[in-house]
Design a protein around this motif. Structure first.
Motif, short mmCIF file in Angstrom:
data_model
loop_
_atom_site.label_atom_id
_atom_site.label_comp_id
_atom_site.label_asym_id
_atom_site.label_seq_id
_atom_site.Cartn_x
_atom_site.Cartn_y
_atom_site.Cartn_z
N ALA A 101 4.08 1.23 0.47
CA ALA A 101 5.40 1.87 0.72
C ALA A 101 5.06 3.30 1.42
N ILE A 102 4.91 3.19 2.51
CA ILE A 102 4.33 4.34 3.68
C ILE A 102 4.91 4.07 4.81
N ASP A 103 4.99 5.05 5.60
CA ASP A 103 5.80 4.76 7.24
C ASP A 103 4.61 4.31 8.23
N TYR A 104 3.47 5.05 8.18
CA TYR A 104 2.55 4.88 9.25
C TYR A 104 1.07 4.60 8.79
N CYS A 105 0.53 3.58 9.60
CA CYS A 105 -0.97 3.48 9.55
C CYS A 105 -1.58 4.11 10.83
N THR A 106 -2.70 4.75 10.69
CA THR A 106 -3.18 5.38 11.98
C THR A 106 -4.70 5.13 11.80
N ASP A 107 -5.47 5.59 11.06
CA ASP A 107 -6.90 5.71 11.25
C ASP A 107 -7.77 4.67 10.16
N HIS A 108 -6.91 4.01 9.45
CA HIS A 108 -7.25 3.15 8.18
C HIS A 108 -6.35 2.33 7.54
N VAL A 109 -6.64 1.26 7.14
CA VAL A 109 -5.76 0.36 6.42
C VAL A 109 -5.55 0.79 5.13
N PRO A 110 -4.35 1.24 4.75
CA PRO A 110 -4.13 1.95 3.37
C PRO A 110 -4.20 0.89 2.14
N LEU A 111 -4.77 1.07 1.13
CA LEU A 111 -4.74 0.39 -0.06
C LEU A 111 -3.42 0.73 -0.70
N PRO A 112 -2.95 -0.73 -1.50
CA PRO A 112 -1.86 -0.48 -2.40
C PRO A 112 -2.28 0.44 -3.59
N SER A 113 -1.39 1.36 -3.83
CA SER A 113 -1.78 2.28 -4.80
C SER A 113 -0.73 2.64 -5.86
N SER A 114 0.55 2.26 -5.59
CA SER A 114 1.74 2.43 -6.59
C SER A 114 2.52 1.15 -6.94
N GLY A 115 3.49 1.49 -7.78
CA GLY A 115 4.22 0.22 -8.46
C GLY A 115 5.05 -0.28 -7.31
N LEU A 116 5.10 0.32 -6.26
CA LEU A 116 6.12 -0.26 -5.16
C LEU A 116 5.08 -1.05 -4.17
N ASP A 117 3.97 -1.08 -4.57
CA ASP A 117 3.12 -1.65 -3.34
C ASP A 117 2.75 -3.02 -3.94
N GLU A 118 2.25 -3.97 -2.92
CA GLU A 118 2.31 -5.38 -3.37
C GLU A 118 0.79 -5.94 -2.46
N TRP A 119 0.16 -7.04 -3.16
CA TRP A 119 -0.79 -7.76 -2.74
C TRP A 119 -0.51 -9.24 -2.57
N GLY A 120 -0.76 -9.76 -1.56
CA GLY A 120 -0.78 -11.33 -1.58
C GLY A 120 -2.05 -11.95 -2.28
N GLN A 121 -1.82 -13.28 -2.21
CA GLN A 121 -2.92 -14.20 -3.06
C GLN A 121 -3.91 -14.22 -2.15
N GLY A 122 -3.88 -14.10 -1.08
CA GLY A 122 -4.71 -14.59 -0.10
C GLY A 122 -4.84 -16.05 0.81
N THR A 123 -5.44 -15.99 1.80
CA THR A 123 -5.70 -17.41 2.58
C THR A 123 -7.08 -17.32 2.84
N PRO A 124 -7.72 -18.43 2.90
CA PRO A 124 -9.40 -18.73 3.30
C PRO A 124 -9.35 -18.91 4.83
N VAL A 125 -10.12 -18.37 5.46
CA VAL A 125 -10.46 -18.72 6.86
C VAL A 125 -11.91 -18.80 6.80
N THR A 126 -12.47 -20.07 7.51
CA THR A 126 -13.90 -20.58 7.65
C THR A 126 -13.96 -20.82 9.26
N VAL A 127 -15.16 -19.92 9.77
CA VAL A 127 -15.47 -20.18 11.06
C VAL A 127 -16.62 -20.66 11.21
N SER A 128 -16.86 -22.21 11.56
CA SER A 128 -17.82 -22.81 11.58
C SER A 128 -17.64 -23.99 12.76
N THR A 129 -19.08 -24.52 13.02
CA THR A 129 -19.04 -25.66 13.79
C THR A 129 -18.94 -27.00 12.98
#
Length: 129
Positions: A101-129
């Motif tokens: 819950a902030i307005d801008y990201c500039t030079d890094h990816v902000p981490l959730p740190s307050s009760g207003l913030d959320e994480w997703g559960q993740g999705t797997p990516v595999t790069v392989s032949t």
């Protein structure tokens, strides 16, 4: 209840493309959040790779993905995308999105740190032949 859901992960060959989606439930309006994408490679720490601002949709990319990944948002679908092009084996891992819950990201990816913030559960990516 689940607020953020990632999708679009899977198996892709090196040099290929994949588009990940981060969709929020109706109770969470992503327009008002910085949305970040994080990558956790097997056995490694989670690291921020990209984010998009809530105000002007400006974006940030880590050096590891700059020129290959692109982040965008569709306000009508309450969704943020991570377009992954020219993927490499080192892109393998779990990808998480996070809404901060902030307005801008500039030079890094902000981490959730307050009760207003959320994480997703993740999705797997595999790069392989």
């Amino acid at each position: 209840q689940v607020q953020l859901v990632e999708s679009g992960g899977g198996l892709v060959q090196p040099g290929g493309s994949l588009r990940l989606s981060c969709t929020a439930s109706s109770g969470l309006r992503l327009n008002y959040y910085v949305v970040g994408w994080f990558h956790q490679a097997p056995g490694k720490e989670r690291e921020g790779v990209s984010c998009i601002s809530s105000g002007d949709s400006s974006s940030y990319y880590a050096d590891s993905v700059k020129g290959r990944f692109s982040v965008s948002r569709d306000k009508t679908k309450n969704t943020v995308y991570l377009q992954m092009n020219n993927v490499k084996p080192e892109d393998t891992g779990i990808y998480y999105c996070a809404a901060v819950a902030i307005d801008y990201c500039t030079d890094h990816v902000p981490l959730p740190s307050s009760g207003l913030d959320e994480w997703g559960q993740g999705t797997p990516v595999t790069v392989s032949t």
